[in-house]
Design an enzyme around this catalytic site. Structure first.
Site, PDB file in Angstrom:
ATOM      1  N   ARG A  54       0.851  -1.194   0.000  1.00 12.93           N
ATOM      2  CA  ARG A  54       0.000   0.000   0.000  1.00 12.93           C
ATOM      3  C   ARG A  54       0.887   1.245   0.000  1.00 12.93           C
ATOM      4  O   ARG A  54       0.585   2.255  -0.621  1.00 12.93           O
ATOM      5  CB  ARG A  54      -0.936   0.004   1.222  1.00 12.93           C
ATOM      6  CG  ARG A  54      -1.760   1.261   1.267  1.00 12.93           C
ATOM      7  CD  ARG A  54      -2.840   1.365   2.344  1.00 12.93           C
ATOM      8  NE  ARG A  54      -2.881   0.387   3.361  1.00 12.93           N
ATOM      9  CZ  ARG A  54      -2.239   0.457   4.529  1.00 12.93           C
ATOM     10  NH1 ARG A  54      -1.467   1.500   4.806  1.00 12.93           N
ATOM     11  NH2 ARG A  54      -2.352  -0.507   5.417  1.00 12.93           N
ATOM     12  N   TYR A 106     -14.786  17.170 -15.984  1.00  9.83           N
ATOM     13  CA  TYR A 106     -15.280  15.795 -16.105  1.00  9.83           C
ATOM     14  C   TYR A 106     -16.439  15.586 -15.111  1.00  9.83           C
ATOM     15  O   TYR A 106     -16.354  16.018 -13.953  1.00  9.83           O
ATOM     16  CB  TYR A 106     -14.128  14.813 -15.840  1.00  9.83           C
ATOM     17  CG  TYR A 106     -14.602  13.403 -15.647  1.00  9.83           C
ATOM     18  CD1 TYR A 106     -15.403  12.776 -16.608  1.00  9.83           C
ATOM     19  CD2 TYR A 106     -14.296  12.686 -14.489  1.00  9.83           C
ATOM     20  CE1 TYR A 106     -15.868  11.486 -16.423  1.00  9.83           C
ATOM     21  CE2 TYR A 106     -14.748  11.385 -14.299  1.00  9.83           C
ATOM     22  CZ  TYR A 106     -15.539  10.799 -15.273  1.00  9.83           C
ATOM     23  OH  TYR A 106     -16.012   9.526 -15.085  1.00  9.83           O
ATOM     24  N   LYS A 203      -6.458   7.134 -19.612  1.00 10.66           N
ATOM     25  CA  LYS A 203      -6.596   7.721 -20.951  1.00 10.66           C
ATOM     26  C   LYS A 203      -5.267   7.614 -21.725  1.00 10.66           C
ATOM     27  O   LYS A 203      -4.752   6.546 -21.894  1.00 10.66           O
ATOM     28  CB  LYS A 203      -7.069   9.174 -20.826  1.00 10.66           C
ATOM     29  CG  LYS A 203      -8.129   9.401 -19.762  1.00 10.66           C
ATOM     30  CD  LYS A 203      -9.382   8.583 -19.977  1.00 10.66           C
ATOM     31  CE  LYS A 203     -10.365   8.783 -18.827  1.00 10.66           C
ATOM     32  NZ  LYS A 203     -11.365   7.719 -18.764  1.00 10.66           N
TER      33      LYS A 203
HETATM   34  O1  P1T Z   1     -11.836   7.490 -14.760  1.00  8.84           O
HETATM   35  P1  P1T Z   1     -10.720   7.885 -13.839  1.00  8.84           P
HETATM   36  O2  P1T Z   1      -9.418   7.250 -14.173  1.00  8.84           O
HETATM   37  O3  P1T Z   1     -11.078   7.743 -12.391  1.00  8.84           O
HETATM   38  O4  P1T Z   1     -10.431   9.453 -14.113  1.00  8.84           O
HETATM   39  C1  P1T Z   1     -11.346  10.476 -13.890  1.00  8.84           C
HETATM   40  C2  P1T Z   1     -11.141  11.615 -14.868  1.00  8.84           C
HETATM   41  C3  P1T Z   1     -10.489  12.762 -14.453  1.00  8.84           C
HETATM   42  N1  P1T Z   1     -10.254  13.802 -15.279  1.00  8.84           N
HETATM   43  C4  P1T Z   1     -10.642  13.765 -16.571  1.00  8.84           C
HETATM   44  C5  P1T Z   1     -10.386  14.937 -17.463  1.00  8.84           C
HETATM   45  C6  P1T Z   1     -11.297  12.637 -17.067  1.00  8.84           C
HETATM   46  O5  P1T Z   1     -11.649  12.628 -18.356  1.00  8.84           O
HETATM   47  C7  P1T Z   1     -11.571  11.539 -16.206  1.00  8.84           C
HETATM   48  C8  P1T Z   1     -12.324  10.333 -16.664  1.00  8.84           C
HETATM   49  N2  P1T Z   1     -13.093  10.560 -17.795  1.00  8.84           N
HETATM   50  C9  P1T Z   1     -13.913   9.655 -18.423  1.00  8.84           C
HETATM   51  C10 P1T Z   1     -14.102   8.402 -17.990  1.00  8.84           C
HETATM   52  C11 P1T Z   1     -14.599  10.155 -19.632  1.00  8.84           C
HETATM   53  O6  P1T Z   1     -15.104   9.352 -20.436  1.00  8.84           O
HETATM   54  O7  P1T Z   1     -14.635  11.375 -19.811  1.00  8.84           O
END
Ligand code: P1T
Length: 389
Positions: A54, A106, A203
């Site tokens: 962790r 987001y 992403k």
């Molecule tokens: O999905 P996650 O890894 O927890 O990340 C969140 C997040 C934070 N910031 C931005 C700009 C993001 O696009 C995202 C996640 N976005 C999507 C899942 C989406 O389809 O826009």
């Protein structure tokens, strides 16, 4: 070879080699996955720097080294998801503080801020592309945290990172830039004055749509050590296997981003001329309202495009049902092209009235342009439009 040797190289070389040094025991070119929860000690408290996964894991440490170097940062903290990284950052802010946040973010970030930590902080959402107005608000409210997405998800609005983070610094606010859409290849917010560059690594950084992960990069020792303390206390740590997958995915970040951008430019130009398109937003187009700032603070324009289709929700639905290479799914930034309707999918957690206030209407379509053959992609979009008439 010494670490220093790789750290002095250019981006594409660092992405491949920093943290990827051959295994010192076997010489394995691909670093081992330390799939372990704990580490043996020779005497109580006597260990080789690792006690429990962790807190630390050697595979995760390799990834953190690589990512810090790509953002020109001293530190990187990798987390299990992007959202857990966002939550971790909120936990280093004193309860009761003011937070200024962009009004186009987001949907999951909006949900975290407005439903989970809403009573802990006093949030002001504002259009951070209006630089002078935002600076005036920063001076007046003296927030503890400034949170910007640039470009934003989904409207691709671009904020002046240099001026806004300088204003935040003046009032003692910590500034965070969500750099997910550009990746460290096209934008480095810390070089522009931000305290933290934040990424959903689900992403572009990982790039293969096979994991979820987050990263926080900073050159501020105090922020990094507080984040590490909280990471250990709260526990949103990434698994060794997922760290290894990102370490592998990030090796090709530079060539992927170049191809995403090359394809996105062609798709944006195609959409700009299309009779069934009301308007298209891509930071690389001269018609983008913040194109000049984009050119100044980014070294490329990325692979994300949004457009408004003529014919409202019905046309949007038909279009989305009739594209096939562009797969209808949430998320973005993978090698394969994706398409979605933010109002119904990724940003449904934002109330309709709030969405409409910022122009996030039901006929908005978001494209994550992948690295497939461009003629195939354009033909796919044509097919969607044909059915949406
Ligand atoms: O999905 P996650 O890894 O927890 O990340 C969140 C997040 C934070 N910031 C931005 C700009 C993001 O696009 C995202 C996640 N976005 C999507 C899942 C989406 O389809 O826009």
């Amino acid at each position: 070879m010494e670490k220093e040797f790789y750290l002095k190289k250019s981006f594409a070389t660092r992405a491949l080699h920093v943290g990827n040094e051959p295994d010192p025991i076997t010489g394995a070119i691909s670093p081992p996955i330390f799939q372990t929860s704990t580490y043996v000690q020779s005497s109580p408290g006597v260990h080789k720097g690792y006690e429990y996964s962790r807190t630390h894991n050697p595979t995760r440490s390799r990834l953190e080294e690589c990512l810090a170097s790509l953002e020109n940062a001293k530190h990187c903290i990798v987390t299990a998801t992007g959202m857990s990284a966002t939550h971790l950052i909120t936990q280093i802010i004193k309860r009761g503080s003011k937070v200024i946040c962009g009004d186009d973010i987001y949907g999951g970030t909006y949900r975290l801020f407005t439903t989970v930590v809403k009573d802990d902080f006093d949030f002001t959402f504002t259009d951070t592309t209006k630089t002078d107005e935002t600076i005036a608000k920063i001076k007046e409210l003296k927030p503890a945290l400034l949170w910007i997405e640039s470009p934003t998800n989904p409207l691709l609005k671009i904020s002046d990172i240099k001026r806004l983070t300088a204003a935040a610094k003046e009032v003692g606010a910590m500034s965070v830039v969500d750099n997910t859409f550009m990746s460290p290849y096209f934008q480095n917010p810390i070089d522009l004055g931000a305290d933290i560059s934040y990424h959903s690594m689900s992403k572009y950084i990982n790039g293969h749509s096979d994991i979820v992960a987050g990263a926080i990069m900073t050159s501020n020792d105090e922020i990094a050590s507080e984040l590490r303390r909280l990471q250990n206390s709260i526990g949103p740590s990434q698994s060794p296997f997922d760290s290894w997958l990102v370490l592998r995915g990030v090796k090709t970040l530079s060539i992927r981003m170049d191809r995403h951008q090359e394809n996105a430019f062609k798709v944006a130009e195609f959409l700009e001329k299309h009779p069934q398109v009301e308007s298209v937003t891509y930071p690389g187009l001269k018609s983008h309202p913040q194109h000049e700032i984009a050119k100044e603070q980014m070294s490329g324009f990325g692979g994300m495009i949004t457009f408004f289709i003529k014919g409202g929700l019905e046309a949007s639905r038909k279009f989305l049902e009739n594209v096939h290479l562009f797969m209808l799914a949430e998320s973005l930034g993978g090698v394969e092209s994706l398409v979605e309707n933010p109002a119904i999918m990724t940003h449904a957690s934002i109330p309709k009235a709030e969405r409409e206030k910022i122009g996030l209407t039901d006929n908005l379509i978001r494209l994550s342009v992948g690295i497939e053959n461009i003629e195939d992609l354009i033909a796919d979009l044509e097919n969607g439009f044909k059915h949406a008439k």
